[in-house]
Write an enzyme that holds these catalytic residues in place. Structure first.
Site, PDB file in Angstrom:
ATOM      1  N   HIS A  24      -8.101   3.721  -4.822  1.00  0.00           N
ATOM      2  CA  HIS A  24      -7.248   2.603  -5.258  1.00  0.00           C
ATOM      3  C   HIS A  24      -7.803   1.358  -4.576  1.00  0.00           C
ATOM      4  O   HIS A  24      -8.806   1.434  -3.860  1.00  0.00           O
ATOM      5  CB  HIS A  24      -5.783   2.867  -4.913  1.00  0.00           C
ATOM      6  CG  HIS A  24      -5.497   2.973  -3.447  1.00  0.00           C
ATOM      7  ND1 HIS A  24      -6.075   3.936  -2.651  1.00  0.00           N
ATOM      8  CD2 HIS A  24      -4.703   2.234  -2.623  1.00  0.00           C
ATOM      9  CE1 HIS A  24      -5.643   3.788  -1.419  1.00  0.00           C
ATOM     10  NE2 HIS A  24      -4.822   2.766  -1.355  1.00  0.00           N
ATOM     11  N   HIS A  72      -6.160  -1.011  -2.412  1.00  0.00           N
ATOM     12  CA  HIS A  72      -5.615  -1.650  -1.215  1.00  0.00           C
ATOM     13  C   HIS A  72      -6.806  -2.068  -0.340  1.00  0.00           C
ATOM     14  O   HIS A  72      -7.867  -1.427  -0.369  1.00  0.00           O
ATOM     15  CB  HIS A  72      -4.686  -0.686  -0.463  1.00  0.00           C
ATOM     16  CG  HIS A  72      -3.324  -0.586  -1.088  1.00  0.00           C
ATOM     17  ND1 HIS A  72      -2.517   0.523  -0.966  1.00  0.00           N
ATOM     18  CD2 HIS A  72      -2.632  -1.477  -1.864  1.00  0.00           C
ATOM     19  CE1 HIS A  72      -1.382   0.308  -1.619  1.00  0.00           C
ATOM     20  NE2 HIS A  72      -1.431  -0.888  -2.175  1.00  0.00           N
ATOM     21  N   ASP A 110      -7.870  -1.808   2.605  1.00  0.00           N
ATOM     22  CA  ASP A 110      -8.583  -0.900   3.510  1.00  0.00           C
ATOM     23  C   ASP A 110      -9.475   0.096   2.772  1.00  0.00           C
ATOM     24  O   ASP A 110     -10.165   0.893   3.409  1.00  0.00           O
ATOM     25  CB  ASP A 110      -7.597  -0.158   4.440  1.00  0.00           C
ATOM     26  CG  ASP A 110      -6.466   0.527   3.693  1.00  0.00           C
ATOM     27  OD1 ASP A 110      -6.137   0.106   2.564  1.00  0.00           O
ATOM     28  OD2 ASP A 110      -5.896   1.486   4.249  1.00  0.00           O
ATOM     29  N   HIS A 111      -9.488   0.023   1.448  1.00  0.00           N
ATOM     30  CA  HIS A 111     -10.344   0.926   0.675  1.00  0.00           C
ATOM     31  C   HIS A 111     -11.448   0.191  -0.081  1.00  0.00           C
ATOM     32  O   HIS A 111     -12.301   0.815  -0.691  1.00  0.00           O
ATOM     33  CB  HIS A 111      -9.495   1.758  -0.298  1.00  0.00           C
ATOM     34  CG  HIS A 111      -8.555   2.664   0.431  1.00  0.00           C
ATOM     35  ND1 HIS A 111      -8.800   3.992   0.651  1.00  0.00           N
ATOM     36  CD2 HIS A 111      -7.377   2.389   1.058  1.00  0.00           C
ATOM     37  CE1 HIS A 111      -7.808   4.517   1.361  1.00  0.00           C
ATOM     38  NE2 HIS A 111      -6.930   3.557   1.624  1.00  0.00           N
ATOM     39  N   HIS A 150      -7.979   8.895   8.262  1.00  0.00           N
ATOM     40  CA  HIS A 150      -7.081   7.812   7.853  1.00  0.00           C
ATOM     41  C   HIS A 150      -5.739   7.863   8.599  1.00  0.00           C
ATOM     42  O   HIS A 150      -4.662   7.887   8.003  1.00  0.00           O
ATOM     43  CB  HIS A 150      -6.856   7.916   6.331  1.00  0.00           C
ATOM     44  CG  HIS A 150      -6.440   6.616   5.685  1.00  0.00           C
ATOM     45  ND1 HIS A 150      -6.633   5.388   6.245  1.00  0.00           N
ATOM     46  CD2 HIS A 150      -5.821   6.375   4.490  1.00  0.00           C
ATOM     47  CE1 HIS A 150      -6.166   4.453   5.451  1.00  0.00           C
ATOM     48  NE2 HIS A 150      -5.668   5.021   4.378  1.00  0.00           N
ATOM     49  N   ASP A 164      -4.031   8.612   0.325  1.00  0.00           N
ATOM     50  CA  ASP A 164      -3.029   7.632  -0.112  1.00  0.00           C
ATOM     51  C   ASP A 164      -2.249   8.077  -1.346  1.00  0.00           C
ATOM     52  O   ASP A 164      -2.447   7.546  -2.443  1.00  0.00           O
ATOM     53  CB  ASP A 164      -3.711   6.269  -0.364  1.00  0.00           C
ATOM     54  CG  ASP A 164      -4.231   5.656   0.910  1.00  0.00           C
ATOM     55  OD1 ASP A 164      -4.963   6.361   1.628  1.00  0.00           O
ATOM     56  OD2 ASP A 164      -3.901   4.499   1.201  1.00  0.00           O
ATOM     57  N   HIS A 171       0.791   6.391  -5.517  1.00  0.00           N
ATOM     58  CA  HIS A 171       0.832   5.733  -4.207  1.00  0.00           C
ATOM     59  C   HIS A 171       1.698   4.460  -4.323  1.00  0.00           C
ATOM     60  O   HIS A 171       1.414   3.440  -3.703  1.00  0.00           O
ATOM     61  CB  HIS A 171      -0.631   5.410  -3.844  1.00  0.00           C
ATOM     62  CG  HIS A 171      -0.854   4.785  -2.516  1.00  0.00           C
ATOM     63  ND1 HIS A 171      -0.228   5.194  -1.356  1.00  0.00           N
ATOM     64  CD2 HIS A 171      -1.678   3.769  -2.144  1.00  0.00           C
ATOM     65  CE1 HIS A 171      -0.650   4.446  -0.354  1.00  0.00           C
ATOM     66  NE2 HIS A 171      -1.523   3.574  -0.802  1.00  0.00           N
TER      67      HIS A 171
HETATM   68 ZN    ZN Z   1      -3.208   2.470   0.129  1.00  0.00          ZN
END
Ligand code: ZN
Length: 340
Positions: free
Chosen positions: A57, A59, A61-62, A303, A241, A163
């Site tokens: 996805h 977000h 942090d990815h 994570h 996630d 998520h």
């Molecule tokens: Zn996330």
């Protein structure tokens, strides 16, 4: 086929998974998520030779490390850059690629192939470096169930997760191999010979379905069913996630093959289960539960939330091991947690 994997990123920072697959004649490199600084754990040539970047996805942090990936690969011409992700991938990738000034690239032949995996459909489009990624070409939609890429020796599959937004889990699975059952072969009294190769390679679509061994003819399909023993291939899954509810658990059970290496998020401790549910994440116990019911080979926890201290991570590892003993931290993180 040999499968080597590496967890990228530091403990409590953005994490990703890099997988190297060797089929004997070819080497494939796949990256799962691209958070901040995760590429610093990879060699330049590994990034340049990447065969697929798979987003769970978007977000931050990815995807925060995506600029570095673009910088290394925007002009490569020896093979397409392939990117996969959930709903909205074409728009997000388009914006990322257009977020730079592109000139002096008009003669570049680099193509970015972007696939957006939605429920039962894949939306696919191409971006050209030569155009500064200004528009999508060859846009197409085709049906999808599980497999998103199929090569001679392995398949790559995806599963829809939730998520709060659509998220994807991924699986690389070596195709089933077959060995000859030596005892059954001996029971037939036949000696080894080129006919065995024909039995191994027989498929239903073949016109000729009989083979002569000695003085008699035999049905290839019957011989195949009698003599071949399936050997499950290696597999590795990347799951991060998502909310674990009953429906997702059922779908994961169907998706994950037995004996899989499971690289899985462990954002929260079991004491913070309510918070995990509220934020659509897993606890370490949830990850272990998935590994147990799917009969995984091993579980690698990644994570972790920054809210925890190292001693709490070690406790989360113990919690997971009490459910699924073959649970581990990434090898390179162990000294970090023990020393802090
Ligand atoms: Zn996330």
């Amino acid at each position: 086929m040999s499968l080597i994997y590496q967890i990228l990123g530091k403990p409590f920072r953005d994490n990703a998974l890099h997988v190297c697959l060797s089929t004997g004649s070819s080497l494939y490199r796949f990256l799962f998520d691209c958070g901040e600084a995760v590429l610093s754990g990879m060699g330049l040539s590994e990034i340049q030779e990447n065969d697929g970047l798979f987003f769970s996805h978007f977000h931050t942090d990815h995807i925060a490390g995506m600029d570095s990936f673009i910088r290394v690969n925007y002009d490569r011409s020896h093979k397409k850059v392939k990117v996969y992700g959930p709903e909205d991938t074409l728009r997000v990738l388009g914006h990322r690629l257009q977020g730079f000034t592109w000139n002096l690239v008009q003669n570049n032949r680099c193509i970015w192939e972007v696939q957006e995996i939605q429920k039962q459909k894949i939306h696919k489009g191409l971006y050209y470096t030569s155009e500064g990624f200004s528009s999508i070409h060859d846009y197409s939609i085709f049906p999808w169930e599980k497999t998103i890429d199929s090569q001679d020796f392995f398949d790559i599959k995806a599963i829809s997760l939730y998520h709060g937004i659509p998220s994807l889990g991924y699986l690389i699975q070596e195709k089933c191999k077959f060995n000859i059952d030596k005892e059954k072969l001996a029971s037939l009294g036949f000696s080894h010979g080129p006919w065995l190769k024909k039995v191994k390679e027989y498929s239903n679509t073949q016109k000729e379905d009989m083979i002569k061994i000695g003085e008699r003819e035999y049905n290839l399909k019957e011989l195949q069913e009698f003599l071949l023993v399936p050997i499950p291939g290696e597999s590795i899954a990347y799951l991060t996630d998502f909310l674990l509810d009953d429906n997702t658990e059922k779908n994961l059970l169907d998706f994950l093959p037995k004996g899989c290496i499971l690289v899985c998020e462990s954002q929260y401790s079991k004491e913070d289960k309510d918070l995990a549910r509220k934020n659509y994440h897993l606890t370490s116990e949830d990850a272990a539960h998935i590994a147990k019911i799917s009969e995984a080979k091993e579980l690698i926890l990644i994570h972790f939330s920054q809210r925890y201290q190292s001693y709490q991570i070690m406790k989360m590892l113990e919690d997971a091991m009490s459910i699924f003993p073959e649970t581990h931290l990434p090898q390179e993180w162990i000294s970090f947690f023990r020393e802090c």
